[in-house]
Write a protein that holds these residues in place. Structure first.
Motif, PDB file in Angstrom:
ATOM      1  N   LEU A 111       0.705  -1.311  -0.173  1.00 16.04           N
ATOM      2  CA  LEU A 111       0.027   0.074  -0.117  1.00 16.04           C
ATOM      3  C   LEU A 111       0.909   1.214   0.078  1.00 16.04           C
ATOM      4  CD1 LEU A 111      -3.078  -0.652   2.421  1.00 16.04           C
ATOM      5  CD2 LEU A 111      -3.093   0.044   0.012  1.00 16.04           C
ATOM      6  N   ASP A 112       2.097   1.292   0.895  1.00 19.88           N
ATOM      7  CA  ASP A 112       2.807   2.380   0.911  1.00 19.88           C
ATOM      8  C   ASP A 112       3.449   2.473  -0.411  1.00 19.88           C
ATOM      9  OD1 ASP A 112       4.583   4.300   2.357  1.00 19.88           O
ATOM     10  OD2 ASP A 112       6.173   2.711   1.752  1.00 19.88           O
ATOM     11  N   SER A 113       3.897   1.909  -1.308  1.00 20.33           N
ATOM     12  CA  SER A 113       4.482   1.730  -2.628  1.00 20.33           C
ATOM     13  C   SER A 113       3.296   2.207  -3.632  1.00 20.33           C
ATOM     14  CB  SER A 113       5.189   0.276  -3.118  1.00 20.33           C
ATOM     15  OG  SER A 113       6.001   0.112  -2.285  1.00 20.33           O
ATOM     16  N   TRP A 114       2.287   1.699  -3.498  1.00 21.69           N
ATOM     17  CA  TRP A 114       1.202   2.300  -4.182  1.00 21.69           C
ATOM     18  C   TRP A 114       0.777   3.694  -4.261  1.00 21.69           C
ATOM     19  CZ3 TRP A 114      -3.540   3.837  -2.191  1.00 21.69           C
ATOM     20  CH2 TRP A 114      -4.610   4.006  -3.183  1.00 21.69           C
ATOM     21  N   ALA A 115       0.854   4.214  -2.880  1.00 26.14           N
ATOM     22  CA  ALA A 115       0.444   5.371  -2.747  1.00 26.14           C
ATOM     23  C   ALA A 115       1.549   6.383  -3.159  1.00 26.14           C
ATOM     24  CB  ALA A 115       0.628   5.822  -0.912  1.00 26.14           C
ATOM     25  N   HIS A 116       2.690   6.104  -3.005  1.00 21.21           N
ATOM     26  CA  HIS A 116       3.932   6.945  -3.574  1.00 21.21           C
ATOM     27  C   HIS A 116       3.570   7.050  -5.120  1.00 21.21           C
ATOM     28  CE1 HIS A 116       6.615   7.671  -0.273  1.00 21.21           C
ATOM     29  NE2 HIS A 116       6.603   6.535   0.135  1.00 21.21           N
ATOM     30  N   LYS A 117       3.247   5.929  -5.554  1.00 19.09           N
ATOM     31  CA  LYS A 117       2.947   5.993  -7.299  1.00 19.09           C
ATOM     32  C   LYS A 117       1.864   7.063  -7.928  1.00 19.09           C
ATOM     33  CE  LYS A 117       5.113   1.510  -8.174  1.00 19.09           C
ATOM     34  NZ  LYS A 117       4.856   0.152  -8.876  1.00 19.09           N
ATOM     35  N   MET A 118       0.725   6.734  -6.799  1.00 19.34           N
ATOM     36  CA  MET A 118      -0.329   7.597  -6.901  1.00 19.34           C
ATOM     37  C   MET A 118      -0.143   9.237  -6.911  1.00 19.34           C
ATOM     38  SD  MET A 118      -3.117   5.626  -7.879  1.00 19.34           S
ATOM     39  CE  MET A 118      -4.637   6.587  -7.340  1.00 19.34           C
ATOM     40  N   VAL A 119       0.535   9.321  -5.735  1.00 17.29           N
ATOM     41  CA  VAL A 119       0.784  10.890  -5.514  1.00 17.29           C
ATOM     42  C   VAL A 119       1.887  11.478  -6.414  1.00 17.29           C
ATOM     43  CG1 VAL A 119       1.607  12.549  -3.691  1.00 17.29           C
ATOM     44  CG2 VAL A 119       0.074  10.708  -3.008  1.00 17.29           C
TER      45      VAL A 119
END
Length: 294
Positions: free
Chosen positions: A167-175
């Motif tokens: 989830l942390d990695s996904w959030a970085h990509k999204m932002v």
């Protein structure tokens, strides 16, 4: 004779077999922490959250039922960092003598100014990277309290930590897909410092870290001016806070309300944030949608 032998054998085996471990009665301060403990503990734990869904931990007033729950608990979890200012008094009144686990132990804390004082920001769980630290501390504490099931807690804890790391990695990509100049957000109070620092989002709020404080007219006026000057369109409500001030700010600035963020409490089951992982994903998706419109 055979019946006597069989009875003796059953008795011997019963004494030799280890007693089945009793499920742990766990009390947590608020719903986010309760879900984390359930994710790691599984069927081995019975978890009660003192504060219910959509509750505000800053202004919570404990009940006699809370004291009774603590008195019967095997283990108590708090987030710490000054979030639960009422918990020490409640524990003392309940007579609980067991371990109080501080789930945020090991988090790199952030500081902020509140009414002229420098304080520690207590909202550490709003970064998924910190959620991993919470999960690790929870797994360790459960294994220590219930060593017969230590392997189960270790396996479930590692699986949960991997989920939060993803989830942390996904959030970085999204932002990171949003231009830096658009990453500005208005929320009800300063609950997203760790999320902002972790993922590169600038949060502004009319109220400080605690909802017990009140925004002055001058604070609100400065925020309104900033929103107009920087053309910030991403304005959000929070599920556990009074929405009137944010609605007023949106009305005065022409900003569009981007929805409701979940900062300090999960939603009720069936809502948009029934567990921590879903809450985090919901917040990121809502923030990204709002920032795109800035």
């Amino acid at each position: 004779m055979k019946k006597l032998f069989a009875a003796l054998l059953i008795g011997i085996l019963a004494q030799a077999a280890p007693a089945s471990a009793r499920d742990l009665n766990v009390v947590t301060s608020f719903t986010v922490l309760a879900d984390m403990v359930r994710q790691v503990g599984g069927d081995h734990v019975h978890v009660r959250s003192l504060i219910g869904p959509n509750g505000d931990p800053h202004v919570y007033e404990p009940t006699p039922q809370d004291g009774n729950a603590l008195a019967k608990a095997d283990l108590v979890f708090v987030s710490g960092l000054g979030l639960e200012g009422w918990m020490d008094r409640l524990i003392k009144a309940s007579g609980y003598k067991g371990t109080v686990v501080v789930a945020s132990k090991g988090v790199a804390t952030l500081s902020m100014r509140e009414e002229g004082k420098t304080i520690t920001d207590p909202h550490a769980w709003n970064s998924a990277a910190n959620g991993v630290i919470y999960a690790r501390n929870i797994a360790f504490a459960l294994a220590k309290a219930d060593p017969q099931r230590a392997t189960d807690y270790k396996i479930r804890g590692e699986r949960y930590m991997q989920q939060l790391q993803a989830l942390d990695s996904w959030a970085h990509k999204m932002v990171n897909a949003i231009p830096a100049y658009k990453r500005k957000v208005i929320s009800s109070h300063d609950a997203f410092g760790y999320l902002g620092a972790g993922y590169g989002i600038e949060f502004r709020a009319p109220v400080g870290f605690s909802t017990e404080s009140e925004a002055s007219a001058a604070d609100v006026a400065r925020l309104v001016d900033q929103i107009k000057r920087e053309n910030i369109r991403a304005v959000f409500l929070e599920n556990s806070n009074d929405p009137r001030m944010i609605r007023q700010i949106a009305s005065e600035t022409g900003a569009v309300l981007g929805g409701t963020l979940y900062a300090e409490a999960l939603s009720a089951p069936g809502g948009p944030a029934p567990d921590y992982a879903t809450m985090f994903r919901h917040n990121i998706e809502l923030l990204v949608k709002g920032m795109r419109g800035n």
